[in-house]
Motif scaffolding. Structure first.
Motif, PDB file in Angstrom:
ATOM      1  N   GLU A  88      -8.208  -1.416 -22.908  1.00 20.13           N
ATOM      2  CA  GLU A  88      -6.838  -0.984 -23.222  1.00 20.13           C
ATOM      3  C   GLU A  88      -6.757   0.536 -23.377  1.00 20.13           C
ATOM      4  OE1 GLU A  88      -3.953  -3.170 -23.452  1.00 20.13           O
ATOM      5  OE2 GLU A  88      -5.485  -4.244 -22.334  1.00 20.13           O
ATOM      6  N   ILE A  89      -7.760   1.124 -24.046  1.00 19.97           N
ATOM      7  CA  ILE A  89      -7.773   2.583 -24.223  1.00 19.97           C
ATOM      8  C   ILE A  89      -7.903   3.277 -22.866  1.00 19.97           C
ATOM      9  CG2 ILE A  89      -9.162   4.505 -25.090  1.00 19.97           C
ATOM     10  CD1 ILE A  89      -7.972   3.461 -27.448  1.00 19.97           C
ATOM     11  N   THR A  90      -8.797   2.749 -22.017  1.00 16.31           N
ATOM     12  CA  THR A  90      -8.979   3.341 -20.691  1.00 16.31           C
ATOM     13  C   THR A  90      -7.655   3.315 -19.934  1.00 16.31           C
ATOM     14  OG1 THR A  90     -11.235   2.493 -20.711  1.00 16.31           O
ATOM     15  CG2 THR A  90     -10.381   3.260 -18.592  1.00 16.31           C
ATOM     16  N   GLN A  91      -6.958   2.175 -20.042  1.00 17.05           N
ATOM     17  CA  GLN A  91      -5.677   2.035 -19.360  1.00 17.05           C
ATOM     18  C   GLN A  91      -4.653   3.059 -19.868  1.00 17.05           C
ATOM     19  OE1 GLN A  91      -4.499  -2.068 -18.433  1.00 17.05           O
ATOM     20  NE2 GLN A  91      -2.616  -1.621 -19.538  1.00 17.05           N
ATOM     21  N   LEU A  92      -4.646   3.254 -21.179  1.00 15.77           N
ATOM     22  CA  LEU A  92      -3.691   4.207 -21.762  1.00 15.77           C
ATOM     23  C   LEU A  92      -3.975   5.640 -21.330  1.00 15.77           C
ATOM     24  CD1 LEU A  92      -3.285   3.021 -25.485  1.00 15.77           C
ATOM     25  CD2 LEU A  92      -1.530   3.026 -23.721  1.00 15.77           C
ATOM     26  N   PHE A  93      -5.268   5.971 -21.173  1.00 14.83           N
ATOM     27  CA  PHE A  93      -5.641   7.362 -20.922  1.00 14.83           C
ATOM     28  C   PHE A  93      -5.922   7.679 -19.462  1.00 14.83           C
ATOM     29  CE2 PHE A  93      -7.379   7.925 -25.507  1.00 14.83           C
ATOM     30  CZ  PHE A  93      -6.071   8.004 -25.965  1.00 14.83           C
ATOM     31  N   SER A  94      -5.854   6.653 -18.583  1.00 13.55           N
ATOM     32  CA  SER A  94      -6.303   6.911 -17.211  1.00 13.55           C
ATOM     33  C   SER A  94      -5.193   7.539 -16.365  1.00 13.55           C
ATOM     34  CB  SER A  94      -6.784   5.624 -16.560  1.00 13.55           C
ATOM     35  OG  SER A  94      -5.689   4.747 -16.425  1.00 13.55           O
ATOM     36  N   GLY A  95      -4.173   8.044 -17.004  1.00 14.60           N
ATOM     37  CA  GLY A  95      -3.048   8.594 -16.244  1.00 14.60           C
ATOM     38  C   GLY A  95      -2.187   7.439 -15.799  1.00 14.60           C
ATOM     39  N   PRO A  96      -0.961   7.709 -15.434  1.00 12.56           N
ATOM     40  CA  PRO A  96      -0.034   6.610 -15.206  1.00 12.56           C
ATOM     41  C   PRO A  96      -0.409   5.654 -14.065  1.00 12.56           C
ATOM     42  CG  PRO A  96       1.003   8.758 -14.742  1.00 12.56           C
ATOM     43  CD  PRO A  96      -0.347   9.029 -15.286  1.00 12.56           C
ATOM     44  N   CYS A  97      -0.772   6.170 -12.885  1.00 10.09           N
ATOM     45  CA  CYS A  97      -0.919   5.258 -11.751  1.00 10.09           C
ATOM     46  C   CYS A  97      -2.276   5.345 -11.086  1.00 10.09           C
ATOM     47  CB  CYS A  97       0.146   5.575 -10.700  1.00 10.09           C
ATOM     48  SG  CYS A  97       1.802   5.319 -11.301  1.00 10.09           S
ATOM     49  N   ARG A  98      -2.860   4.211 -10.795  1.00 11.93           N
ATOM     50  CA  ARG A  98      -4.091   4.198  -9.994  1.00 11.93           C
ATOM     51  C   ARG A  98      -4.049   3.030  -9.028  1.00 11.93           C
ATOM     52  NH1 ARG A  98      -9.930   5.068 -12.606  1.00 11.93           N
ATOM     53  NH2 ARG A  98     -10.572   4.638 -10.486  1.00 11.93           N
ATOM     54  N   LEU A  99      -4.419   3.310  -7.778  1.00  9.75           N
ATOM     55  CA  LEU A  99      -4.396   2.279  -6.736  1.00  9.75           C
ATOM     56  C   LEU A  99      -5.817   2.059  -6.273  1.00  9.75           C
ATOM     57  CD1 LEU A  99      -1.621   2.883  -4.074  1.00  9.75           C
ATOM     58  CD2 LEU A  99      -1.949   0.914  -5.546  1.00  9.75           C
ATOM     59  N   ASP A 100      -6.503   1.156  -6.873  1.00  5.65           N
ATOM     60  CA  ASP A 100      -7.923   1.025  -6.565  1.00  5.65           C
ATOM     61  C   ASP A 100      -8.353  -0.372  -6.992  1.00  5.65           C
ATOM     62  OD1 ASP A 100     -10.674   0.933  -6.984  1.00  5.65           O
ATOM     63  OD2 ASP A 100     -10.795   2.972  -7.773  1.00  5.65           O
ATOM     64  N   ARG A 101      -8.808  -1.167  -5.996  1.00  5.44           N
ATOM     65  CA  ARG A 101      -9.114  -2.570  -6.234  1.00  5.44           C
ATOM     66  C   ARG A 101     -10.210  -2.776  -7.292  1.00  5.44           C
ATOM     67  NH1 ARG A 101      -7.477  -6.285  -2.450  1.00  5.44           N
ATOM     68  NH2 ARG A 101      -5.918  -4.722  -2.049  1.00  5.44           N
ATOM     69  N   GLU A 102     -11.285  -1.978  -7.188  1.00  3.29           N
ATOM     70  CA  GLU A 102     -12.391  -2.128  -8.137  1.00  3.29           C
ATOM     71  C   GLU A 102     -11.913  -1.826  -9.558  1.00  3.29           C
ATOM     72  OE1 GLU A 102     -15.319  -3.563  -8.641  1.00  3.29           O
ATOM     73  OE2 GLU A 102     -14.748  -4.216  -6.621  1.00  3.29           O
ATOM     74  N   ASP A 103     -11.118  -0.786  -9.651  1.00  5.03           N
ATOM     75  CA  ASP A 103     -10.566  -0.398 -10.946  1.00  5.03           C
ATOM     76  C   ASP A 103      -9.700  -1.540 -11.494  1.00  5.03           C
ATOM     77  OD1 ASP A 103      -9.700   1.697 -12.967  1.00  5.03           O
ATOM     78  OD2 ASP A 103      -7.765   1.191 -12.066  1.00  5.03           O
ATOM     79  N   TYR A 104      -8.924  -2.144 -10.608  1.00  2.00           N
ATOM     80  CA  TYR A 104      -8.070  -3.265 -11.015  1.00  2.00           C
ATOM     81  C   TYR A 104      -8.911  -4.429 -11.538  1.00  2.00           C
ATOM     82  CZ  TYR A 104      -4.955  -7.301 -10.643  1.00  2.00           C
ATOM     83  OH  TYR A 104      -4.250  -8.449 -10.917  1.00  2.00           O
ATOM     84  N   TYR A 105      -9.973  -4.783 -10.810  1.00  2.00           N
ATOM     85  CA  TYR A 105     -10.812  -5.908 -11.257  1.00  2.00           C
ATOM     86  C   TYR A 105     -11.460  -5.621 -12.609  1.00  2.00           C
ATOM     87  CZ  TYR A 105     -10.254  -8.213  -6.722  1.00  2.00           C
ATOM     88  OH  TYR A 105      -9.740  -8.839  -5.618  1.00  2.00           O
TER      89      TYR A 105
END
Ligand code: IPE
Ligand code: IPE
Ligand code: MG
Ligand code: MG
Length: 323
Positions: free
Chosen positions: A147-164
């Motif tokens: 959850e913290i990574t999601q909050l701090f990773s900047g608003p948008c990321r398009l990356d399948r591995e990151d999503y998984y």
């Protein structure tokens, strides 16, 4: 839900016992806190996570009394993460009812979530298994890190591995714990532990993919929570990733790929409605089905029983559900 009632048939009595344990575990000295916790539990929810623990133990002929505590523990942990999640997402409806953060201050909401975590930890300790308590702590840290990574990773990321990685952290890790800890309590056989660990993890991945699809296609009343909220928060989930790969030239896609989030409701609505018209949805379902099938394959070799049938049906329900 009628479908789920049927699937839960072999563990109906156990689930009733788990409800009793959950209710008594959240009693507190403060009447406002007690009332809030009662409301949260009474709102229900599908109870899929405790069902997975109970069915796993029934298959492995595990010690049911301890498993009841484990099942209560995972569901209370789940409820705690929802209390915090709705505050973080500023979401006002959950399970068809007003969320706590819709009525209480952020501070009081955070503390209520914390209190639920403590209840959950106490229940995990009732299993008297250090391994279970360790995995419990590990799960909570995976969820919080995610959850913290999601909050701090900047608003948008398009990356399948990151999503998984994200959906493992927020959801599949807890599903994994449900079946894995149940196996830990039920047998000494390491291979069996790994089999059920894989089962929970794979169907947990499928579960979050479908949750993400339903955020585009679902019905707010059936779901009991707002839809369209992921994109609004700048959260790029699988349907949007597939859509952006297929249609790099569509309106808004270039902005999203270049890292700009959409902030006006109209463009968000337009994008959502366009995505739901494409094959991005069916392809997302297909990927969810593949995860779910890998989960089923892991446990298929066990001798047939009602409990095994139900666990397999849960894996299928996860991808067919509308709620
Ligand atoms: C919602 O979980 C949160 C996610 C991990 C997607 P559920 O869909 O299991 O919620 P309830 O417990 O049935 O309300
Ligand atoms: C919730 O994921 C994950 C946790 C509670 C850790 P979502 O944010 O997708 O869940 P919903 O859609 O609000 O239920
Ligand atoms: Mg949320
Ligand atoms: Mg969601």
């Amino acid at each position: 839900l009628s479908n789920l009632n049927e699937i839960f048939q072999p563990i109906q009595d156990d689930l009733a016992e788990v409800e009793v344990i959950m209710h008594s575990s959240v009693q507190s000295q403060n009447p406002d806190l007690s009332a809030a916790l009662e409301r949260i539990l009474a709102a229900g929810g599908k109870r899929i996570r405790p069902a997975i623990s109970l069915l796993t133990a029934q298959i492995l002929q595990g010690p049911m009394e301890k498993i009841h505590f484990l099942a209560a523990s995972v569901e209370v942990l789940h409820s705690a993460t929802l209390v915090h999640d709705d505050l973080i997402d500023n979401s006002l409806i959950r399970r068809g009812m007003q969320t706590l953060n819709a009525k209480w201050s952020p501070g009081a909401t955070v503390l209520t979530g914390d209190y639920l975590f403590s209840c959950s930890a106490r229940l995990a300790a009732e299993t008297e298994s250090t391994k279970v308590v360790r995995r419990f702590a590990e799960t909570l840290s995976i969820i919080v890190n995610g959850e913290i990574t999601q909050l701090f990773s900047g608003p948008c990321r398009l990356d399948r591995e990151d999503y998984y990685q994200r959906i493992y952290a927020k959801t599949a890790s807890l599903f994994e714990t449900c079946s894995y800890c149940s196996a830990l309590l039920s047998t000494e056989d390491r291979n069996t532990h790994e089999v059920f660990r894989t089962f929970g993890k794979e169907i947990g991945m499928a579960f979050q993919i479908v949750d993400d699809i339903l955020d585009y296609t679902g019905d707010q009343v059936t779901l009991g929570k707002p839809i369209g909220s992921d994109l609004q928060q700048g959260l790029l989930t699988l349907p949007l990733q597939i859509y952006a790969e297929r249609y790099p030239d569509k309106p808004f896609v270039k902005e999203i790929i270049s890292g700009n989030c959409l902030d006006d409701r109209e463009s968000i609505q337009a994008l959502i409605s366009d995505i739901t018209k494409t094959e991005a949805i069916q392809e997302s379902f297909q990927i969810a089905r593949e995860f779910s099938n890998r989960g089923i394959q892991a446990i298929e070799g066990f001798p047939r029983s009602d409990a095994l049938d139900s666990l397999i049906k849960i894996a299928r329900f996860i991808v067919d559900r509308e709620m």
